[in-house]
Scaffold this active site. Structure first.
Site, PDB file in Angstrom:
ATOM      1  N   ASP A 130     -13.977 -20.803 -26.992  1.00 21.45           N
ATOM      2  CA  ASP A 130     -15.036 -21.031 -27.833  1.00 21.45           C
ATOM      3  C   ASP A 130     -16.076 -21.600 -27.346  1.00 21.45           C
ATOM      4  O   ASP A 130     -16.173 -22.402 -26.379  1.00 21.45           O
ATOM      5  CB  ASP A 130     -14.530 -22.238 -28.840  1.00 21.45           C
ATOM      6  CG  ASP A 130     -15.478 -22.243 -30.169  1.00 21.45           C
ATOM      7  OD1 ASP A 130     -15.487 -21.340 -31.180  1.00 21.45           O
ATOM      8  OD2 ASP A 130     -16.126 -23.302 -30.018  1.00 21.45           O
ATOM      9  N   ASN A 138     -28.238 -21.675 -31.070  1.00 22.28           N
ATOM     10  CA  ASN A 138     -28.751 -20.587 -32.120  1.00 22.28           C
ATOM     11  C   ASN A 138     -30.134 -21.475 -32.788  1.00 22.28           C
ATOM     12  O   ASN A 138     -31.041 -20.819 -32.816  1.00 22.28           O
ATOM     13  CB  ASN A 138     -27.968 -20.077 -33.073  1.00 22.28           C
ATOM     14  CG  ASN A 138     -27.374 -18.589 -32.644  1.00 22.28           C
ATOM     15  OD1 ASN A 138     -28.152 -18.132 -32.001  1.00 22.28           O
ATOM     16  ND2 ASN A 138     -26.549 -18.198 -33.250  1.00 22.28           N
ATOM     17  N   ASP A 147     -27.689 -14.072 -29.194  1.00 25.80           N
ATOM     18  CA  ASP A 147     -27.015 -12.784 -28.836  1.00 25.80           C
ATOM     19  C   ASP A 147     -27.010 -12.485 -27.367  1.00 25.80           C
ATOM     20  O   ASP A 147     -25.928 -12.250 -26.726  1.00 25.80           O
ATOM     21  CB  ASP A 147     -27.753 -11.554 -29.512  1.00 25.80           C
ATOM     22  CG  ASP A 147     -27.435 -11.678 -30.804  1.00 25.80           C
ATOM     23  OD1 ASP A 147     -26.774 -12.514 -31.416  1.00 25.80           O
ATOM     24  OD2 ASP A 147     -28.128 -10.744 -31.806  1.00 25.80           O
ATOM     25  N   GLU A 174     -18.635 -16.869 -32.075  1.00 30.57           N
ATOM     26  CA  GLU A 174     -18.839 -16.991 -30.348  1.00 30.57           C
ATOM     27  C   GLU A 174     -17.466 -17.351 -29.964  1.00 30.57           C
ATOM     28  O   GLU A 174     -17.287 -17.954 -28.864  1.00 30.57           O
ATOM     29  CB  GLU A 174     -19.691 -18.434 -30.567  1.00 30.57           C
ATOM     30  CG  GLU A 174     -18.869 -19.763 -31.088  1.00 30.57           C
ATOM     31  CD  GLU A 174     -19.459 -19.772 -32.565  1.00 30.57           C
ATOM     32  OE1 GLU A 174     -19.316 -20.998 -33.111  1.00 30.57           O
ATOM     33  OE2 GLU A 174     -19.705 -18.728 -33.255  1.00 30.57           O
TER      34      GLU A 174
END
Length: 249
Positions: A130, A138, A147, A174
Site C-alpha cells: 500500500d 493526491n 497517477d 493505491e
C-alpha cells in the site's frame, strides 16, 4: 513435456480409427486446446456434415479437392483473427493506468499458483503493498502527478519482481500485490521497500518519509491439500494493516 501450442489446426473429417468430429470434441474438452481454432477439411459436400462441424465449434470448412492458394488465404485469415483475439485477452488482463497485471489477472494467477504449489508441495509468497499517505499525495500534488506516482511505483515493482513465474499486479487504488514462487521472507519485503525508496519521489505531506514510501504485508505458505488461497489473502491484509498501524514504511 510441454509441446508448443499450434495457432490453428487443420483437421480431416474422414480419418482411420477416429473421425475428425471425435478429435474436435476432445480438443474442445481439454482446457489446453479448447481455444485453438479448427478448420475442417472434408470431401463431403452435404450441408449437414458442414453444419455438424460448425456446431462443434469449427471456424471454417474446406472441401476437397483443395486449392493450396485458397487454403493459404483462409489459414492466413484465421491466424490473424486468432492473433487479434489473443491481443484482446492480453489487454483484458492489464491495468489501464499502470500497464502491469490487473486484479483479475492476479486472482487467476493466485489460484493457479496455489493449486500448483499444492500438487508439488512447494511454497509461495504473497505480498500486499500500500502506498503510504497516498490521499494526501493526491490532495497536495493533484491527480495527474498522483497517477504518475502510481505508474512509477508499478514500474519499479515490475522491474524488481516481474520475472519468470513471479507476478506484480495492481490490486486496486493505491494497492499492489506480488506473487512469488518459493520462500520470500523478509529479504523480499525489504527489496520492495528499497525499490520504492530508490525512486525518491518527493512527498511533502507524508509523516513517514521525505519520499513516497510503501507498507507491506507478506505471507509465505505451503498450501495444504483442500485449502483455499482466501486465508492467505486475508492474512496478508491483516499484516499490511499491522504494518500501517506500526508506523508504515
Amino acid at each position: 513435456g510441454l509441446q508448443p501450442r499450434p495457432d490453428l489446426i487443420l483437421l480431416d473429417v474422414m480419418m482411420p480409427e477416429m473421425d475428425g468430429y471425435v478429435v474436435m470434441q476432445r480438443l474442445r474438452a481439454d482446457p489446453a486446446t479448447a481455444d485453438i481454432p479448427v478448420i475442417f477439411v472434408t470431401a463431403m459436400h452435404d450441408a449437414e456434415s458442414e453444419e455438424h462441424g460448425l456446431e462443434l465449434g469449427a471456424v471454417d470448412y474446406i472441401v476437397k479437392p483443395i486449392s493450396p492458394a485458397i487454403v493459404r488465404a483462409r489459414v492466413r485469415t484465421h491466424i490473424e483473427l486468432k492473433r487479434q483475439r489473443d491481443l484482446l485477452e492480453d489487454h483484458a488482463a492489464l491495468d489501464g493506468l499502470t500497464g502491469i497485471a490487473n486484479r483479475r489477472r492476479f486472482d487467476q494467477d493466485l489460484i493457479r499458483a496455489w493449486h500448483s504449489a499444492q500438487r508439488s508441495g512447494s511454497t509461495l509468497t504473497l505480498m500486499i503493498i500500500d502506498v503510504d499517505h497516498f490521499k494526501r499525495y493526491n490532495d497536495h500534488y493533484g491527480h495527474t502527478p498522483g497517477d504518475e506516482c502510481l505508474r512509477r511505483v508499478a514500474a519499479a515493482l515490475e522491474r524488481a519482481f516481474g520475472r519468470g513465474e513471479d507476478l506484480a499486479a495492481r490490486y486496486g487504488g493505491e494497492e499492489f500485490a506480488l506473487l512469488l514462487a518459493g520462500n520470500g521472507g523478509e529479504a523480499q519485503m525489504l527489496r520492495v521497500l528499497n525499490a520504492i525508496a530508490q525512486l525518491e519521489i518527493p512527498h511533502a505531506r507524508s509523516d513517514t518519509s521525505l519520499w513516497v514510501s510503501v507498507s507491506v504485508g507478506g505471507v509465505t505458505a505451503s498450501p495444504a491439500p483442500g485449502s483455499s488461497a482466501d486465508a492467505l489473502l486475508a492474512l496478508a491484509d491483516q499484516l499490511l494493516y499491522a504494518a500501517k498501524a506500526g508506523g508504515r514504511d
